[in-house]
Design a protein around this motif. Structure first.
Motif, PDB file in Angstrom:
ATOM      1  N   LEU A 281       0.830  -1.204   0.000  1.00 11.74           N
ATOM      2  CA  LEU A 281       0.000   0.000   0.000  1.00 11.74           C
ATOM      3  C   LEU A 281       0.869   1.260   0.000  1.00 11.74           C
ATOM      4  CD1 LEU A 281      -2.860  -0.980   2.477  1.00 11.74           C
ATOM      5  CD2 LEU A 281      -3.145  -0.298   0.082  1.00 11.74           C
ATOM      6  N   ARG A 282       0.537   2.164  -0.920  1.00 12.47           N
ATOM      7  CA  ARG A 282       1.264   3.432  -1.041  1.00 12.47           C
ATOM      8  C   ARG A 282       0.428   4.612  -0.578  1.00 12.47           C
ATOM      9  NH1 ARG A 282       1.868   7.319  -4.964  1.00 12.47           N
ATOM     10  NH2 ARG A 282       0.679   6.226  -6.565  1.00 12.47           N
ATOM     11  N   TYR A 283      -0.898   4.588  -0.869  1.00 13.29           N
ATOM     12  CA  TYR A 283      -1.738   5.716  -0.473  1.00 13.29           C
ATOM     13  C   TYR A 283      -3.192   5.298  -0.256  1.00 13.29           C
ATOM     14  CZ  TYR A 283      -3.578   6.018  -5.282  1.00 13.29           C
ATOM     15  OH  TYR A 283      -4.193   5.756  -6.486  1.00 13.29           O
ATOM     16  N   PHE A 284      -3.871   6.106   0.562  1.00 11.22           N
ATOM     17  CA  PHE A 284      -5.324   6.067   0.727  1.00 11.22           C
ATOM     18  C   PHE A 284      -5.870   7.414   0.267  1.00 11.22           C
ATOM     19  CE2 PHE A 284      -4.445   3.418   4.753  1.00 11.22           C
ATOM     20  CZ  PHE A 284      -4.532   2.220   4.064  1.00 11.22           C
ATOM     21  N   THR A 285      -7.073   7.418  -0.302  1.00  4.84           N
ATOM     22  CA  THR A 285      -7.783   8.676  -0.529  1.00  4.84           C
ATOM     23  C   THR A 285      -9.128   8.594   0.178  1.00  4.84           C
ATOM     24  OG1 THR A 285      -8.912   8.026  -2.594  1.00  4.84           O
ATOM     25  CG2 THR A 285      -6.696   8.949  -2.792  1.00  4.84           C
ATOM     26  N   LEU A 286      -9.440   9.628   0.944  1.00  7.57           N
ATOM     27  CA  LEU A 286     -10.723   9.745   1.629  1.00  7.57           C
ATOM     28  C   LEU A 286     -11.428  10.967   1.081  1.00  7.57           C
ATOM     29  CD1 LEU A 286      -8.787   8.323   3.899  1.00  7.57           C
ATOM     30  CD2 LEU A 286     -10.673   8.901   5.429  1.00  7.57           C
ATOM     31  N   SER A 287     -12.670  10.804   0.700  1.00  2.00           N
ATOM     32  CA  SER A 287     -13.421  11.936   0.176  1.00  2.00           C
ATOM     33  C   SER A 287     -14.686  12.115   0.992  1.00  2.00           C
ATOM     34  CB  SER A 287     -13.784  11.712  -1.294  1.00  2.00           C
ATOM     35  OG  SER A 287     -14.422  12.848  -1.832  1.00  2.00           O
ATOM     36  N   GLN A 298      -6.370   7.328  13.470  1.00  2.00           N
ATOM     37  CA  GLN A 298      -6.312   5.868  13.594  1.00  2.00           C
ATOM     38  C   GLN A 298      -5.650   5.249  12.374  1.00  2.00           C
ATOM     39  OE1 GLN A 298     -10.159   4.033  14.189  1.00  2.00           O
ATOM     40  NE2 GLN A 298      -9.278   2.054  14.774  1.00  2.00           N
ATOM     41  N   LEU A 299      -5.962   5.769  11.207  1.00  2.00           N
ATOM     42  CA  LEU A 299      -5.307   5.290   9.983  1.00  2.00           C
ATOM     43  C   LEU A 299      -3.810   5.575  10.010  1.00  2.00           C
ATOM     44  CD1 LEU A 299      -7.835   6.248   7.151  1.00  2.00           C
ATOM     45  CD2 LEU A 299      -7.069   3.943   7.722  1.00  2.00           C
ATOM     46  N   ARG A 300      -3.444   6.748  10.492  1.00  2.00           N
ATOM     47  CA  ARG A 300      -2.029   7.108  10.557  1.00  2.00           C
ATOM     48  C   ARG A 300      -1.279   6.178  11.505  1.00  2.00           C
ATOM     49  NH1 ARG A 300       1.261   8.661   8.406  1.00  2.00           N
ATOM     50  NH2 ARG A 300       2.226  10.440   9.440  1.00  2.00           N
ATOM     51  N   ARG A 301      -1.912   5.825  12.636  1.00  2.00           N
ATOM     52  CA  ARG A 301      -1.254   4.922  13.586  1.00  2.00           C
ATOM     53  C   ARG A 301      -1.131   3.515  13.012  1.00  2.00           C
ATOM     54  NH1 ARG A 301      -4.765   7.565  17.267  1.00  2.00           N
ATOM     55  NH2 ARG A 301      -6.186   5.767  17.214  1.00  2.00           N
ATOM     56  N   THR A 302      -2.166   3.084  12.312  1.00  2.00           N
ATOM     57  CA  THR A 302      -2.175   1.719  11.784  1.00  2.00           C
ATOM     58  C   THR A 302      -1.287   1.577  10.563  1.00  2.00           C
ATOM     59  OG1 THR A 302      -4.472   1.532  12.564  1.00  2.00           O
ATOM     60  CG2 THR A 302      -3.681  -0.167  11.044  1.00  2.00           C
ATOM     61  N   PHE A 303      -1.258   2.623   9.731  1.00  2.00           N
ATOM     62  CA  PHE A 303      -0.463   2.585   8.493  1.00  2.00           C
ATOM     63  C   PHE A 303       0.446   3.814   8.434  1.00  2.00           C
ATOM     64  CE2 PHE A 303      -4.386   0.261   7.528  1.00  2.00           C
ATOM     65  CZ  PHE A 303      -3.880  -0.919   6.983  1.00  2.00           C
ATOM     66  N   PRO A 304       1.477   3.871   9.269  1.00  2.00           N
ATOM     67  CA  PRO A 304       2.319   5.077   9.319  1.00  2.00           C
ATOM     68  C   PRO A 304       3.080   5.356   8.027  1.00  2.00           C
ATOM     69  CG  PRO A 304       3.297   3.287  10.609  1.00  2.00           C
ATOM     70  CD  PRO A 304       1.908   2.848  10.243  1.00  2.00           C
ATOM     71  N   GLU A 305       3.283   4.330   7.187  1.00  2.00           N
ATOM     72  CA  GLU A 305       4.044   4.524   5.957  1.00  2.00           C
ATOM     73  C   GLU A 305       3.160   4.839   4.746  1.00  2.00           C
ATOM     74  OE1 GLU A 305       7.291   4.626   6.191  1.00  2.00           O
ATOM     75  OE2 GLU A 305       7.053   4.160   8.327  1.00  2.00           O
ATOM     76  N   ALA A 307       0.610   7.131   2.610  1.00  2.89           N
ATOM     77  CA  ALA A 307       0.193   8.524   2.435  1.00  2.89           C
ATOM     78  C   ALA A 307      -1.328   8.614   2.436  1.00  2.89           C
ATOM     79  CB  ALA A 307       0.753   9.089   1.139  1.00  2.89           C
ATOM     80  N   ILE A 308      -1.867   9.609   3.131  1.00  2.00           N
ATOM     81  CA  ILE A 308      -3.313   9.806   3.199  1.00  2.00           C
ATOM     82  C   ILE A 308      -3.663  11.123   2.525  1.00  2.00           C
ATOM     83  CG2 ILE A 308      -5.308  10.121   4.714  1.00  2.00           C
ATOM     84  CD1 ILE A 308      -3.881   8.419   6.801  1.00  2.00           C
ATOM     85  N   TYR A 323      -7.724  19.122  -2.333  1.00  2.00           N
ATOM     86  CA  TYR A 323      -7.167  17.979  -1.611  1.00  2.00           C
ATOM     87  C   TYR A 323      -6.130  18.484  -0.618  1.00  2.00           C
ATOM     88  CZ  TYR A 323      -2.651  18.140  -4.042  1.00  2.00           C
ATOM     89  OH  TYR A 323      -1.416  18.512  -4.495  1.00  2.00           O
ATOM     90  N   LEU A 324      -5.929  17.712   0.444  1.00  2.00           N
ATOM     91  CA  LEU A 324      -4.925  18.038   1.442  1.00  2.00           C
ATOM     92  C   LEU A 324      -3.705  17.155   1.198  1.00  2.00           C
ATOM     93  CD1 LEU A 324      -4.273  19.682   4.037  1.00  2.00           C
ATOM     94  CD2 LEU A 324      -5.035  17.688   5.341  1.00  2.00           C
ATOM     95  N   ASP A 325      -2.569  17.777   1.004  1.00  2.00           N
ATOM     96  CA  ASP A 325      -1.335  17.033   0.773  1.00  2.00           C
ATOM     97  C   ASP A 325      -1.026  16.161   1.996  1.00  2.00           C
ATOM     98  OD1 ASP A 325       1.764  16.715   0.899  1.00  2.00           O
ATOM     99  OD2 ASP A 325       1.363  17.372  -1.149  1.00  2.00           O
ATOM    100  N   PRO A 326      -0.593  14.921   1.797  1.00  2.00           N
ATOM    101  CA  PRO A 326      -0.290  14.042   2.936  1.00  2.00           C
ATOM    102  C   PRO A 326       0.689  14.642   3.940  1.00  2.00           C
ATOM    103  CG  PRO A 326      -0.310  12.772   0.905  1.00  2.00           C
ATOM    104  CD  PRO A 326      -0.424  14.214   0.510  1.00  2.00           C
ATOM    105  N   ALA A 327       1.581  15.514   3.482  1.00  2.00           N
ATOM    106  CA  ALA A 327       2.552  16.125   4.385  1.00  2.00           C
ATOM    107  C   ALA A 327       1.882  17.048   5.401  1.00  2.00           C
ATOM    108  CB  ALA A 327       3.595  16.904   3.580  1.00  2.00           C
ATOM    109  N   GLU A 328       0.640  17.455   5.139  1.00  2.00           N
ATOM    110  CA  GLU A 328      -0.076  18.373   6.022  1.00  2.00           C
ATOM    111  C   GLU A 328      -1.100  17.667   6.909  1.00  2.00           C
ATOM    112  OE1 GLU A 328       0.631  21.488   6.319  1.00  2.00           O
ATOM    113  OE2 GLU A 328       1.952  21.770   4.592  1.00  2.00           O
ATOM    114  N   VAL A 329      -1.298  16.374   6.717  1.00  2.00           N
ATOM    115  CA  VAL A 329      -2.384  15.670   7.414  1.00  2.00           C
ATOM    116  C   VAL A 329      -2.198  15.688   8.924  1.00  2.00           C
ATOM    117  CG1 VAL A 329      -3.436  13.394   7.788  1.00  2.00           C
ATOM    118  CG2 VAL A 329      -3.064  14.240   5.465  1.00  2.00           C
ATOM    119  N   ASP A 330      -0.998  15.464   9.421  1.00  2.00           N
ATOM    120  CA  ASP A 330      -0.784  15.455  10.873  1.00  2.00           C
ATOM    121  C   ASP A 330      -1.012  16.830  11.478  1.00  2.00           C
ATOM    122  OD1 ASP A 330      -0.196  12.764  10.906  1.00  2.00           O
ATOM    123  OD2 ASP A 330       1.974  13.063  10.734  1.00  2.00           O
ATOM    124  N   ALA A 331      -0.650  17.881  10.767  1.00  2.00           N
ATOM    125  CA  ALA A 331      -0.753  19.237  11.299  1.00  2.00           C
ATOM    126  C   ALA A 331      -2.170  19.791  11.236  1.00  2.00           C
ATOM    127  CB  ALA A 331       0.195  20.168  10.549  1.00  2.00           C
TER     128      ALA A 331
END
Length: 529
Positions: A281-287, A298-305, A307-308, A323-331
């Motif tokens: 798995l490389r990425y998830f997209t949620l819309s 929860q997704l970040r904890r389960t799949f830390p590697e 990209a969301i 869309y929100l860049d994965p680099a900004e998801v935690d912030a």
């Protein structure tokens, strides 16, 4: 470029690469291209003219994919419908768009047309994929011709269509419950593919999984992005048993999964994915309007590697606006991001001017993603497509999309969804957006799903009411829940009543049907003092 040329291009570049996988079946790009051509050949042999509307009714399958591209290759306008819709509703949509052709598989056709529900007068031809044909007939004397889509046919001539022509009509109820036919051009869909594949960094080596219906804009988007780059797409017909989805993720070494929040909740809470090898798995997209922060974390904890990508849009904007860049998801996990490539947005107040940082306004969108209008409804079209608010910037003839979505923008330009203009709850002197209450309640531990609606009140006019589904093995304690609500919300936004449910009614695409919730007899509610 026309939409079907995405398939022609990938079939030329990657003829032996897997295009569509469905169980034990696998179609290469060359085979899928031949199947689409066969559908086009049959439609043209039945007299299809450029711009004729073609309704497709299929179970999710390679035949469905080939039919979609075959309609475009023949020069038709695609109207891809949910085959599980009531027969009367299918007929009404066919009447509305004046469909001249119906292409279906045998299970989807079923008992569609009966003596009390005859075919619409506009229907000229019925093509049944792999079904009985020749002398087969249905009520209304419409011949049912057998369509052998697996048999190679002579190459059809290029359709007499250009990129600004109508490519598809997607029927959606939106937030109003009223069926609307959203018209999208070939240009809109092709540009959509270019933008989405750019920010998702899709490549031919990607292996994607389709858990969304292909008649749903989000599902169609994933199909087109896969075909656009020559990636493979594994079709999953149902999400009823999440472990079966996980089986496909593991077996096909899936790199990208697109879904709505309910899909990811089911995977996290009802499957054994943590015991599987999902390292591909490389990425998830949620819309959606706003993905629950607790789910994202929860997704970040389960799949830390992994990209969301948090994405936002509506059918009228060719499925996507931002869309929100994965680099900004935690912030900033509650943000819907920034505009996607080749899209520009404004946040306007009631006076038509741009609002300040942090202020709420209507999201207005410009770009090739803006729809052509609503089929057969000029009044509704005029209300959504209006002149550019700043004529010194855009062409005088340009129409922009007033989305009806209320958002705010921070100092860095990130957007945050607030609510729908037509869902505002007016409680006394306060104006409350259900999505803001839902967002707060979703963060309460043990909450799975929430729907907030208005209920009539003699004193305040309307009050807030919440319908809640808790996660498995979580006890519903009304008093404790209301206490949690008070800690997270100002007093005027705390639900007056809370109803706990085992499940909430949804559409086939996962959208909660709020109108049906309030029409049911709930369990005894917890009443907020």
């Amino acid at each position: 470029m026309l939409v079907h040329q995405l398939l022609i291009r990938s079939a030329s570049r990657h003829p032996s690469r897997p295009a569509v996988i469905h169980g034990a079946e696998c179609f290469t790009y060359a085979q899928l291209g031949e199947a689409a051509n066969a559908f086009a050949w049959h439609l043209l042999s039945q007299g299809l003219s450029p711009g004729d509307r073609v309704v497709t009714l299929f179970e999710k399958s390679p035949a469905n994919v080939a039919a979609v591209f075959g309609v475009w290759q023949a020069g038709g306008v695609l109207v891809n419908l949910n085959h599980r819709l009531p027969a009367g509703m299918i007929r009404r949509i066919m009447e509305d768009c004046q469909a001249g052709f119906l292409v279906a598989d045998v299970p989807s056709l079923g008992a569609l047309f009966q003596d009390d529900n005859p075919p619409p007068p506009s229907l000229r031809s019925l093509l049944v994929a792999d079904g009985p044909g020749g002398d087969g007939r249905i009520p209304g004397a419409v011949a049912a011709e057998r369509l052998d889509w697996r048999r190679a046919r002579p190459a059809v001539p290029p359709p007499s269509r250009i990129s600004i022509d109508l490519s598809t009509i997607i029927y959606t109820s939106g937030s109003t419950g009223r069926q609307k036919g959203v018209m999208l051009s070939h240009l809109s869909l092709v540009d959509h593919v270019a933008s989405v594949t750019a920010y998702l960094k899709n490549v031919p080596e990607d292996r994607l999984i389709s858990v969304l219906p292909l008649y749903f804009g989000y599902g169609l988007s994933q199909l087109l992005t896969a075909v656009g780059v020559g990636a493979s797409l594994s079709l999953v017909s149902s999400f009823t048993f999440p472990n079966e989805v996980v089986d496909v993720l593991e077996r096909d070494r899936i790199t990208g999964l697109a879904g709505v929040p309910s899909h990811f909740r089911m995977l996290l809470n009802y499957s054994d994915l943590r015991r599987r090898d999902l390292s591909s798995l490389r990425y998830f997209t949620l819309s959606g309007a706003r993905s629950p922060v607790s789910l994202v974390r929860q997704l970040r904890r389960t799949f830390p590697e992994v990209a969301i990508y948090l994405m936002f849009g509506q059918t009228e904007s060719t499925i996507r606006i931002s869309y929100l860049d994965p680099a900004e998801v935690d912030a900033r996990p509650s943000s819907i991001g920034k505009p996607m490539p080749n899209v520009q947005v404004y946040v306007l107040g009631d006076d038509g001017r741009e609002v300040g940082v942090g202020e709420v306004g209507e999201l207005v969108c410009r770009g090739t993603n803006v729809m052509m209008g609503y089929w057969g409804d000029p009044e509704l079209t005029v209300s959504a497509l209006r002149d550019h608010p700043f004529p010194e910037i855009g062409p005088a003839s340009e129409k922009v999309l007033y989305t009806g979505d209320l958002v705010r923008r921070d100092a860095q330009g990130f957007l945050y969804f607030v609510g729908r203009k037509d869902e505002m709850i007016k409680s006394g002197a306060h104006r409350i957006f259900p999505s803001e209450v839902e967002f707060a309640l979703q963060e309460i531990e043990g909450v799975g799903e929430v729907a907030v609606v208005a209920e009539r009140d003699e004193t305040l006019g309307e009050v807030v009411v919440a319908y809640v589904v808790t996660r498995p093995q979580v006890n519903s304690d009304p008093r404790a829940f209301l206490q949690q609500c008070r800690q997270r919300l100002p007093a005027y936004m705390v639900p007056r009543r809370v109803y706990f449910r085992d499940a909430l009614p949804k559409t086939a695409t996962g959208k909660i049907l709020k109108a049906q919730i309030t029409g049911q007899d709930p369990r005894a509610p917890a009443v907020s003092p």
